[in-house]
Write a protein that holds these residues in place. Sequence first.
Motif, PDB file in Angstrom:
ATOM      1  N   GLN A  78     -12.640  19.191  43.946  1.00  0.00           N
ATOM      2  CA  GLN A  78     -13.567  19.465  42.752  1.00  0.00           C
ATOM      3  C   GLN A  78     -13.565  20.755  42.581  1.00  0.00           C
ATOM      4  N   MET A  79     -13.091  21.214  41.525  1.00  0.00           N
ATOM      5  CA  MET A  79     -13.053  22.827  41.233  1.00  0.00           C
ATOM      6  C   MET A  79     -13.864  22.768  39.596  1.00  0.00           C
ATOM      7  N   GLY A  80     -14.779  22.896  39.847  1.00  0.00           N
ATOM      8  CA  GLY A  80     -16.013  22.752  38.453  1.00  0.00           C
ATOM      9  C   GLY A  80     -15.733  21.519  38.022  1.00  0.00           C
ATOM     10  N   SER A  81     -15.722  21.252  36.605  1.00  0.00           N
ATOM     11  CA  SER A  81     -15.379  20.083  36.091  1.00  0.00           C
ATOM     12  C   SER A  81     -14.188  19.338  36.235  1.00  0.00           C
ATOM     13  N   THR A  82     -13.125  20.033  36.866  1.00  0.00           N
ATOM     14  CA  THR A  82     -11.800  19.738  37.120  1.00  0.00           C
ATOM     15  C   THR A  82     -11.518  19.134  38.447  1.00  0.00           C
ATOM     16  N   THR A  83     -10.719  18.126  38.678  1.00  0.00           N
ATOM     17  CA  THR A  83     -10.476  17.711  39.986  1.00  0.00           C
ATOM     18  C   THR A  83      -8.832  18.029  40.317  1.00  0.00           C
ATOM     19  N   LYS A  84      -8.710  18.830  41.317  1.00  0.00           N
ATOM     20  CA  LYS A  84      -7.190  19.361  41.654  1.00  0.00           C
ATOM     21  C   LYS A  84      -6.921  18.419  42.658  1.00  0.00           C
ATOM     22  N   ARG A  85      -5.672  18.436  43.135  1.00  0.00           N
ATOM     23  CA  ARG A  85      -5.168  17.916  44.652  1.00  0.00           C
ATOM     24  C   ARG A  85      -4.262  18.733  45.416  1.00  0.00           C
ATOM     25  N   VAL A  86      -4.691  18.583  46.650  1.00  0.00           N
ATOM     26  CA  VAL A  86      -3.709  19.366  47.714  1.00  0.00           C
ATOM     27  C   VAL A  86      -2.849  18.309  48.097  1.00  0.00           C
ATOM     28  N   ASP A  87      -1.640  18.719  48.473  1.00  0.00           N
ATOM     29  CA  ASP A  87      -0.636  18.039  48.688  1.00  0.00           C
ATOM     30  C   ASP A  87      -0.808  17.051  49.948  1.00  0.00           C
ATOM     31  N   TYR A  88      -1.384  17.824  51.136  1.00  0.00           N
ATOM     32  CA  TYR A  88      -1.683  17.109  52.331  1.00  0.00           C
ATOM     33  C   TYR A  88      -2.858  17.655  52.955  1.00  0.00           C
ATOM     34  N   ALA A  89      -3.981  17.163  53.308  1.00  0.00           N
ATOM     35  CA  ALA A  89      -5.122  17.290  54.142  1.00  0.00           C
ATOM     36  C   ALA A  89      -4.947  16.702  55.522  1.00  0.00           C
ATOM     37  N   LEU A  90      -4.872  17.848  56.486  1.00  0.00           N
ATOM     38  CA  LEU A  90      -4.814  17.284  57.923  1.00  0.00           C
ATOM     39  C   LEU A  90      -6.497  17.316  58.318  1.00  0.00           C
ATOM     40  N   LYS A  91      -6.824  16.301  58.942  1.00  0.00           N
ATOM     41  CA  LYS A  91      -8.284  15.929  59.389  1.00  0.00           C
ATOM     42  C   LYS A  91      -8.247  15.503  60.616  1.00  0.00           C
ATOM     43  N   ILE A  92      -9.571  15.999  61.096  1.00  0.00           N
ATOM     44  CA  ILE A  92     -10.158  15.712  62.327  1.00  0.00           C
ATOM     45  C   ILE A  92     -11.428  14.844  62.247  1.00  0.00           C
ATOM     46  N   GLU A  93     -11.477  13.787  62.555  1.00  0.00           N
ATOM     47  CA  GLU A  93     -12.820  12.867  62.499  1.00  0.00           C
ATOM     48  C   GLU A  93     -13.060  13.070  61.058  1.00  0.00           C
ATOM     49  N   GLY A  94     -12.340  12.762  60.377  1.00  0.00           N
ATOM     50  CA  GLY A  94     -12.578  12.843  58.689  1.00  0.00           C
ATOM     51  C   GLY A  94     -12.745  13.876  57.936  1.00  0.00           C
ATOM     52  N   THR A  95     -12.788  15.080  58.678  1.00  0.00           N
ATOM     53  CA  THR A  95     -12.846  16.544  57.934  1.00  0.00           C
ATOM     54  C   THR A  95     -11.785  17.248  57.793  1.00  0.00           C
ATOM     55  N   PRO A  96     -11.294  17.733  56.761  1.00  0.00           N
ATOM     56  CA  PRO A  96     -10.063  18.395  56.631  1.00  0.00           C
ATOM     57  C   PRO A  96     -10.211  19.650  57.397  1.00  0.00           C
ATOM     58  N   VAL A  97      -9.114  20.112  58.139  1.00  0.00           N
ATOM     59  CA  VAL A  97      -9.097  21.375  58.931  1.00  0.00           C
ATOM     60  C   VAL A  97      -7.896  22.379  58.590  1.00  0.00           C
ATOM     61  N   VAL A  98      -6.906  21.540  57.916  1.00  0.00           N
ATOM     62  CA  VAL A  98      -5.776  22.115  57.318  1.00  0.00           C
ATOM     63  C   VAL A  98      -5.454  21.673  55.969  1.00  0.00           C
ATOM     64  N   PHE A  99      -5.102  22.703  54.970  1.00  0.00           N
ATOM     65  CA  PHE A  99      -4.330  22.248  53.770  1.00  0.00           C
ATOM     66  C   PHE A  99      -2.920  22.717  53.767  1.00  0.00           C
ATOM     67  N   VAL A 100      -2.101  21.722  53.222  1.00  0.00           N
ATOM     68  CA  VAL A 100      -0.809  22.039  53.141  1.00  0.00           C
ATOM     69  C   VAL A 100      -0.535  21.871  51.773  1.00  0.00           C
ATOM     70  N   GLU A 101       0.136  23.013  51.333  1.00  0.00           N
ATOM     71  CA  GLU A 101       0.552  23.058  49.727  1.00  0.00           C
ATOM     72  C   GLU A 101       2.103  23.030  49.700  1.00  0.00           C
ATOM     73  N   ALA A 102       2.934  22.273  49.125  1.00  0.00           N
ATOM     74  CA  ALA A 102       4.386  22.114  49.099  1.00  0.00           C
ATOM     75  C   ALA A 102       4.820  22.319  47.887  1.00  0.00           C
ATOM     76  N   LYS A 103       5.891  23.093  47.624  1.00  0.00           N
ATOM     77  CA  LYS A 103       6.534  23.084  46.437  1.00  0.00           C
ATOM     78  C   LYS A 103       8.249  22.828  46.579  1.00  0.00           C
TER      79      LYS A 103
END
Length: 355
Positions: free
Chosen positions: A57-82
Amino acid sequence: MTLREELSEYAERSSGLIEDSPQMDEENTKRKLIEPLIDLLGWDILSSAVELEYSVQMGSTTKRVDYALKIEGTPVVFVEAKGCDTPLEQSHEEQLKSYMRQVGVDWGLLSNGREFKIFRHHVSSNRVNLISLSEFDVEDVPDNEHPLKALSRESIESGESRQIAEKIEAVQNAVKELRENKEDLAEDVTGVVSEVAGNAVSQQVEDEAKSFVDNLIRTLEEQAHRREVIRDPPGSNDKPVNGEYEIRVSRNGEEIHCVVEELQSEAMGSLVDYLIEEEKLLNEIEIPYIPGTGKGSRALLNDKPEHTNGKEMKTHQSVSKGYYVHTNLPSDQKQKYVSELAEKVDVELEFIGGW
Protein backbone atom coordinates in the motif's frame (compact mmCIF):
# COMPACT_ATOMS: atom_id res chain seq x y z
CA MET A 1 27.29 -29.70 -4.65
CA THR A 2 28.52 -26.42 -3.13
CA LEU A 3 26.64 -23.15 -3.54
CA ARG A 4 29.39 -21.85 -5.81
CA GLU A 5 29.07 -24.90 -8.07
CA GLU A 6 25.30 -24.45 -8.20
CA LEU A 7 25.75 -20.76 -9.04
CA SER A 8 28.25 -21.66 -11.78
CA GLU A 9 25.76 -24.04 -13.37
CA TYR A 10 23.00 -21.43 -13.02
CA ALA A 11 25.18 -18.78 -14.71
CA GLU A 12 26.09 -21.09 -17.59
CA ARG A 13 22.49 -22.16 -18.15
CA SER A 14 21.15 -18.60 -17.91
CA SER A 15 23.79 -17.22 -20.27
CA GLY A 16 22.82 -19.87 -22.81
CA LEU A 17 19.12 -19.01 -22.53
CA ILE A 18 19.85 -15.30 -22.94
CA GLU A 19 22.04 -15.91 -25.98
CA ASP A 20 19.24 -17.97 -27.55
CA SER A 21 16.59 -15.37 -26.70
CA PRO A 22 18.20 -11.94 -26.09
CA GLN A 23 14.82 -10.15 -26.22
CA MET A 24 13.16 -12.44 -23.67
CA ASP A 25 10.08 -10.75 -22.19
CA GLU A 26 9.38 -10.29 -18.49
CA GLU A 27 7.18 -13.35 -18.02
CA ASN A 28 9.73 -15.71 -19.58
CA THR A 29 12.57 -14.00 -17.73
CA LYS A 30 10.80 -14.64 -14.43
CA ARG A 31 10.11 -18.30 -15.14
CA LYS A 32 13.44 -19.21 -16.75
CA LEU A 33 15.96 -16.95 -15.01
CA ILE A 34 14.63 -15.39 -11.80
CA GLU A 35 12.64 -18.23 -10.23
CA PRO A 36 15.46 -20.81 -10.64
CA LEU A 37 17.74 -18.46 -8.67
CA ILE A 38 15.11 -18.00 -5.94
CA ASP A 39 14.85 -21.79 -5.66
CA LEU A 40 18.64 -22.16 -5.65
CA LEU A 41 18.83 -19.82 -2.66
CA GLY A 42 16.58 -22.11 -0.65
CA TRP A 43 13.19 -20.50 -1.25
CA ASP A 44 10.71 -23.05 -2.60
CA ILE A 45 8.88 -21.09 -5.27
CA LEU A 46 5.80 -23.33 -4.84
CA SER A 47 5.62 -22.94 -1.07
CA SER A 48 3.88 -20.35 1.08
CA ALA A 49 7.31 -18.83 1.80
CA VAL A 50 7.20 -17.21 -1.65
CA GLU A 51 4.31 -14.92 -2.49
CA LEU A 52 3.91 -13.69 -6.06
CA GLU A 53 2.56 -10.20 -6.74
CA TYR A 54 2.77 -9.15 -3.08
CA SER A 55 0.58 -6.10 -2.36
CA VAL A 56 2.20 -2.94 -1.00
CA GLN A 57 0.00 0.00 0.00
CA MET A 58 1.58 3.26 -1.21
CA GLY A 59 -0.72 6.04 -0.03
CA SER A 60 -4.05 5.53 -1.77
CA THR A 61 -2.47 3.26 -4.38
CA THR A 62 -1.76 -0.46 -4.18
CA LYS A 63 1.47 -1.56 -5.84
CA ARG A 64 2.72 -5.11 -6.32
CA VAL A 65 6.17 -6.58 -5.79
CA ASP A 66 6.96 -9.49 -8.11
CA TYR A 67 8.13 -11.77 -5.28
CA ALA A 68 8.04 -11.52 -1.50
CA LEU A 69 10.20 -14.09 0.27
CA LYS A 70 8.76 -14.67 3.72
CA ILE A 71 9.70 -16.26 7.03
CA GLU A 72 6.78 -17.11 9.31
CA GLY A 73 4.54 -15.02 7.10
CA THR A 74 6.68 -11.87 7.26
CA PRO A 75 8.42 -10.58 4.09
CA VAL A 76 12.21 -10.46 4.48
CA VAL A 77 13.29 -10.17 0.83
CA PHE A 78 11.60 -8.36 -2.06
CA VAL A 79 12.50 -9.43 -5.60
CA GLU A 80 11.62 -7.14 -8.47
CA ALA A 81 12.05 -8.57 -11.98
CA LYS A 82 12.22 -6.99 -15.41
CA GLY A 83 12.49 -8.67 -18.78
CA CYS A 84 15.82 -9.33 -20.50
CA ASP A 85 14.57 -6.88 -23.11
CA THR A 86 14.48 -4.08 -20.50
CA PRO A 87 17.76 -2.46 -19.31
CA LEU A 88 17.77 -1.73 -15.58
CA GLU A 89 17.40 1.98 -14.82
CA GLN A 90 17.54 4.23 -11.78
CA SER A 91 13.75 4.39 -11.71
CA HIS A 92 13.61 0.60 -11.23
CA GLU A 93 15.97 0.86 -8.26
CA GLU A 94 13.88 3.62 -6.69
CA GLN A 95 10.73 1.55 -7.24
CA LEU A 96 12.16 -1.41 -5.32
CA LYS A 97 13.61 0.81 -2.59
CA SER A 98 10.24 2.51 -2.06
CA TYR A 99 8.59 -0.88 -1.55
CA MET A 100 11.29 -1.92 0.91
CA ARG A 101 10.94 1.32 2.89
CA GLN A 102 7.16 1.10 2.99
CA VAL A 103 7.08 -2.44 4.37
CA GLY A 104 10.36 -2.37 6.31
CA VAL A 105 11.93 -5.22 4.35
CA ASP A 106 15.67 -5.59 4.92
CA TRP A 107 16.75 -7.13 1.61
CA GLY A 108 16.02 -6.47 -2.05
CA LEU A 109 17.04 -8.00 -5.38
CA LEU A 110 16.48 -6.27 -8.71
CA SER A 111 17.22 -8.23 -11.90
CA ASN A 112 16.42 -8.53 -15.59
CA GLY A 113 18.25 -11.86 -15.83
CA ARG A 114 21.32 -10.15 -17.30
CA GLU A 115 22.09 -7.77 -14.42
CA PHE A 116 21.64 -8.21 -10.69
CA LYS A 117 21.50 -5.54 -7.97
CA ILE A 118 21.29 -6.37 -4.27
CA PHE A 119 20.15 -3.82 -1.69
CA ARG A 120 20.14 -3.81 2.09
CA HIS A 121 18.03 -1.88 4.60
CA HIS A 122 20.75 -0.50 6.87
CA VAL A 123 20.43 1.39 10.15
CA SER A 124 23.39 3.53 11.24
CA SER A 125 23.42 6.22 13.95
CA ASN A 126 19.62 6.07 14.10
CA ARG A 127 19.43 6.80 10.36
CA VAL A 128 17.83 4.32 7.98
CA ASN A 129 19.50 3.96 4.59
CA LEU A 130 19.02 1.63 1.65
CA ILE A 131 22.47 0.82 0.37
CA SER A 132 23.70 -1.10 -2.65
CA LEU A 133 25.49 -4.24 -1.51
CA SER A 134 26.50 -5.56 -4.93
CA GLU A 135 25.95 -5.12 -8.68
CA PHE A 136 27.03 -7.74 -11.23
CA ASP A 137 26.25 -9.41 -14.57
CA VAL A 138 24.96 -12.95 -15.00
CA GLU A 139 28.38 -14.30 -15.99
CA ASP A 140 29.78 -13.00 -12.69
CA VAL A 141 27.14 -14.71 -10.54
CA PRO A 142 29.61 -17.33 -9.18
CA ASP A 143 32.05 -14.57 -8.15
CA ASN A 144 29.25 -12.98 -6.12
CA GLU A 145 28.51 -16.04 -4.01
CA HIS A 146 28.93 -13.97 -0.85
CA PRO A 147 26.18 -11.32 -1.38
CA LEU A 148 23.85 -13.87 -2.99
CA LYS A 149 24.25 -16.12 0.02
CA ALA A 150 23.03 -13.21 2.14
CA LEU A 151 19.66 -13.59 0.37
CA SER A 152 19.42 -17.31 1.08
CA ARG A 153 16.74 -18.51 3.46
CA GLU A 154 19.30 -20.32 5.62
CA SER A 155 21.48 -17.21 6.05
CA ILE A 156 18.57 -14.93 6.88
CA GLU A 157 17.15 -17.38 9.43
CA SER A 158 20.54 -17.88 11.10
CA GLY A 159 21.52 -14.20 11.14
CA GLU A 160 24.51 -14.85 8.90
CA SER A 161 23.13 -12.41 6.32
CA ARG A 162 23.84 -9.46 8.60
CA GLN A 163 27.42 -10.62 9.15
CA ILE A 164 27.94 -11.02 5.40
CA ALA A 165 26.60 -7.53 4.75
CA GLU A 166 28.77 -5.99 7.46
CA LYS A 167 31.91 -7.55 5.97
CA ILE A 168 31.06 -6.32 2.47
CA GLU A 169 30.21 -2.85 3.78
CA ALA A 170 33.49 -2.71 5.70
CA VAL A 171 35.38 -3.42 2.48
CA GLN A 172 33.29 -0.84 0.60
CA ASN A 173 34.19 1.76 3.25
CA ALA A 174 37.86 0.80 3.04
CA VAL A 175 37.80 1.19 -0.75
CA LYS A 176 36.11 4.60 -0.41
CA GLU A 177 38.79 5.78 2.02
CA LEU A 178 41.60 4.46 -0.18
CA ARG A 179 40.20 6.27 -3.23
CA GLU A 180 39.75 9.53 -1.37
CA ASN A 181 43.18 9.41 0.25
CA LYS A 182 45.27 7.87 -2.53
CA GLU A 183 47.33 11.02 -3.10
CA ASP A 184 48.06 11.47 0.60
CA LEU A 185 49.00 7.81 1.02
CA ALA A 186 51.35 7.94 -1.96
CA GLU A 187 52.92 11.12 -0.60
CA ASP A 188 53.45 9.54 2.83
CA VAL A 189 55.07 6.44 1.35
CA THR A 190 57.26 8.58 -0.90
CA GLY A 191 58.43 10.64 2.07
CA VAL A 192 59.37 7.55 4.10
CA VAL A 193 61.25 5.87 1.25
CA SER A 194 63.00 9.09 0.20
CA GLU A 195 64.38 9.51 3.71
CA VAL A 196 66.06 6.13 3.33
CA ALA A 197 66.97 6.04 -0.38
CA GLY A 198 67.21 9.72 -1.28
CA ASN A 199 65.11 12.08 -3.40
CA ALA A 200 66.39 10.62 -6.68
CA VAL A 201 63.82 7.82 -6.43
CA SER A 202 60.91 9.93 -5.20
CA GLN A 203 58.97 10.14 -8.48
CA GLN A 204 59.23 6.42 -9.15
CA VAL A 205 58.22 5.62 -5.58
CA GLU A 206 55.19 7.91 -5.81
CA ASP A 207 54.06 6.26 -9.07
CA GLU A 208 54.52 2.78 -7.59
CA ALA A 209 52.66 3.78 -4.42
CA LYS A 210 49.66 5.02 -6.43
CA SER A 211 49.72 1.84 -8.49
CA PHE A 212 49.79 -0.23 -5.29
CA VAL A 213 46.71 1.56 -3.93
CA ASP A 214 44.86 1.03 -7.25
CA ASN A 215 45.71 -2.68 -7.22
CA LEU A 216 44.64 -2.99 -3.60
CA ILE A 217 41.30 -1.38 -4.40
CA ARG A 218 40.72 -3.80 -7.29
CA THR A 219 41.63 -6.78 -5.13
CA LEU A 220 39.33 -5.71 -2.29
CA GLU A 221 36.41 -5.04 -4.66
CA GLU A 222 36.79 -8.41 -6.39
CA GLN A 223 37.17 -10.47 -3.26
CA ALA A 224 34.59 -8.82 -1.01
CA HIS A 225 31.88 -10.70 -2.90
CA ARG A 226 33.44 -14.11 -3.33
CA ARG A 227 33.59 -15.79 0.05
CA GLU A 228 33.09 -15.04 3.70
CA VAL A 229 36.82 -15.36 4.31
CA ILE A 230 38.68 -12.85 2.16
CA ARG A 231 41.33 -14.65 0.19
CA ASP A 232 44.56 -13.60 -1.48
CA PRO A 233 44.55 -12.01 -4.94
CA PRO A 234 44.19 -14.12 -8.12
CA GLY A 235 47.53 -15.59 -9.06
CA SER A 236 48.65 -15.99 -5.45
CA ASN A 237 45.58 -17.53 -3.82
CA ASP A 238 46.43 -20.93 -5.21
CA LYS A 239 49.72 -21.49 -3.38
CA PRO A 240 49.53 -24.47 -1.03
CA VAL A 241 50.78 -24.19 2.51
CA ASN A 242 53.18 -27.05 1.90
CA GLY A 243 54.24 -28.87 -1.25
CA GLU A 244 53.22 -28.35 -4.86
CA TYR A 245 50.28 -28.97 -7.15
CA GLU A 246 50.44 -32.21 -9.06
CA ILE A 247 48.23 -33.56 -11.85
CA ARG A 248 48.77 -37.16 -12.91
CA VAL A 249 47.54 -38.17 -16.37
CA SER A 250 46.64 -41.78 -17.09
CA ARG A 251 45.03 -43.87 -19.80
CA ASN A 252 43.49 -47.26 -19.09
CA GLY A 253 44.91 -47.17 -15.56
CA GLU A 254 48.50 -46.50 -16.67
CA GLU A 255 50.18 -43.19 -15.85
CA ILE A 256 51.46 -41.49 -19.02
CA HIS A 257 52.33 -37.97 -17.83
CA CYS A 258 52.65 -35.85 -14.68
CA VAL A 259 52.50 -32.07 -14.15
CA VAL A 260 54.00 -30.48 -11.03
CA GLU A 261 53.83 -26.72 -10.42
CA GLU A 262 53.88 -24.31 -7.47
CA LEU A 263 50.59 -22.64 -8.48
CA GLN A 264 47.23 -24.11 -9.42
CA SER A 265 46.98 -21.80 -12.42
CA GLU A 266 50.41 -22.86 -13.69
CA ALA A 267 49.53 -26.53 -13.22
CA MET A 268 46.33 -25.96 -15.16
CA GLY A 269 48.26 -24.23 -17.97
CA SER A 270 50.91 -26.96 -18.14
CA LEU A 271 48.25 -29.66 -18.28
CA VAL A 272 46.45 -27.93 -21.16
CA ASP A 273 49.84 -27.54 -22.91
CA TYR A 274 50.32 -31.29 -22.71
CA LEU A 275 46.81 -32.05 -23.96
CA ILE A 276 47.33 -29.74 -26.96
CA GLU A 277 50.82 -30.90 -27.87
CA GLU A 278 50.73 -34.61 -27.09
CA GLU A 279 47.06 -35.59 -27.11
CA LYS A 280 45.92 -33.40 -30.06
CA LEU A 281 43.18 -31.74 -28.00
CA LEU A 282 42.48 -29.09 -30.65
CA ASN A 283 41.26 -31.80 -33.03
CA GLU A 284 38.51 -32.71 -30.55
CA ILE A 285 37.10 -29.35 -29.52
CA GLU A 286 35.90 -26.08 -31.04
CA ILE A 287 37.59 -22.77 -30.24
CA PRO A 288 36.53 -20.84 -28.26
CA TYR A 289 35.84 -23.75 -25.93
CA ILE A 290 32.93 -23.12 -23.55
CA PRO A 291 32.87 -25.57 -20.62
CA GLY A 292 29.86 -27.18 -19.01
CA THR A 293 26.73 -26.86 -21.15
CA GLY A 294 28.67 -25.03 -23.86
CA LYS A 295 26.00 -22.32 -23.96
CA GLY A 296 27.55 -19.69 -21.72
CA SER A 297 29.82 -16.82 -22.65
CA ARG A 298 32.80 -17.64 -20.42
CA ALA A 299 35.51 -19.31 -22.53
CA LEU A 300 37.87 -21.79 -20.90
CA LEU A 301 40.20 -21.89 -23.93
CA ASN A 302 40.41 -19.29 -26.68
CA ASP A 303 42.79 -17.92 -29.30
CA LYS A 304 42.74 -14.55 -27.53
CA PRO A 305 42.57 -13.70 -23.81
CA GLU A 306 38.88 -12.85 -23.77
CA HIS A 307 35.47 -14.47 -23.47
CA THR A 308 32.92 -14.84 -26.25
CA ASN A 309 31.17 -11.62 -25.22
CA GLY A 310 34.42 -9.67 -25.64
CA LYS A 311 35.17 -9.33 -21.93
CA GLU A 312 38.81 -9.83 -20.97
CA MET A 313 39.89 -12.97 -19.12
CA LYS A 314 40.77 -11.54 -15.71
CA THR A 315 43.47 -14.16 -15.14
CA HIS A 316 44.83 -16.52 -17.77
CA GLN A 317 47.78 -18.68 -18.80
CA SER A 318 49.34 -18.60 -22.27
CA VAL A 319 49.54 -22.14 -23.66
CA SER A 320 50.72 -23.91 -26.83
CA LYS A 321 49.99 -22.67 -30.35
CA GLY A 322 49.05 -19.16 -29.22
CA TYR A 323 46.03 -20.09 -27.11
CA TYR A 324 44.92 -18.83 -23.70
CA VAL A 325 43.32 -20.76 -20.84
CA HIS A 326 41.06 -18.97 -18.35
CA THR A 327 42.32 -19.62 -14.80
CA ASN A 328 40.34 -17.17 -12.66
CA LEU A 329 38.43 -20.08 -11.13
CA PRO A 330 38.19 -21.71 -7.68
CA SER A 331 40.09 -24.95 -7.18
CA ASP A 332 37.07 -27.20 -7.69
CA GLN A 333 36.20 -25.49 -10.98
CA LYS A 334 39.80 -25.77 -12.24
CA GLN A 335 39.71 -29.51 -11.57
CA LYS A 336 36.26 -29.93 -13.11
CA TYR A 337 37.03 -28.10 -16.33
CA VAL A 338 40.50 -29.53 -17.06
CA SER A 339 39.05 -32.99 -16.37
CA GLU A 340 36.38 -32.16 -18.94
CA LEU A 341 39.12 -31.36 -21.46
CA ALA A 342 40.96 -34.56 -20.57
CA GLU A 343 37.82 -36.60 -21.29
CA LYS A 344 37.84 -35.23 -24.85
CA VAL A 345 41.07 -37.15 -25.53
CA ASP A 346 40.22 -40.21 -23.41
CA VAL A 347 42.60 -39.65 -20.51
CA GLU A 348 41.91 -39.45 -16.77
CA LEU A 349 43.34 -37.01 -14.23
CA GLU A 350 44.30 -37.36 -10.58
CA PHE A 351 44.88 -34.23 -8.52
CA ILE A 352 47.47 -34.52 -5.75
CA GLY A 353 48.94 -32.03 -3.27
CA GLY A 354 47.25 -28.82 -2.20
CA TRP A 355 44.22 -29.26 -4.46
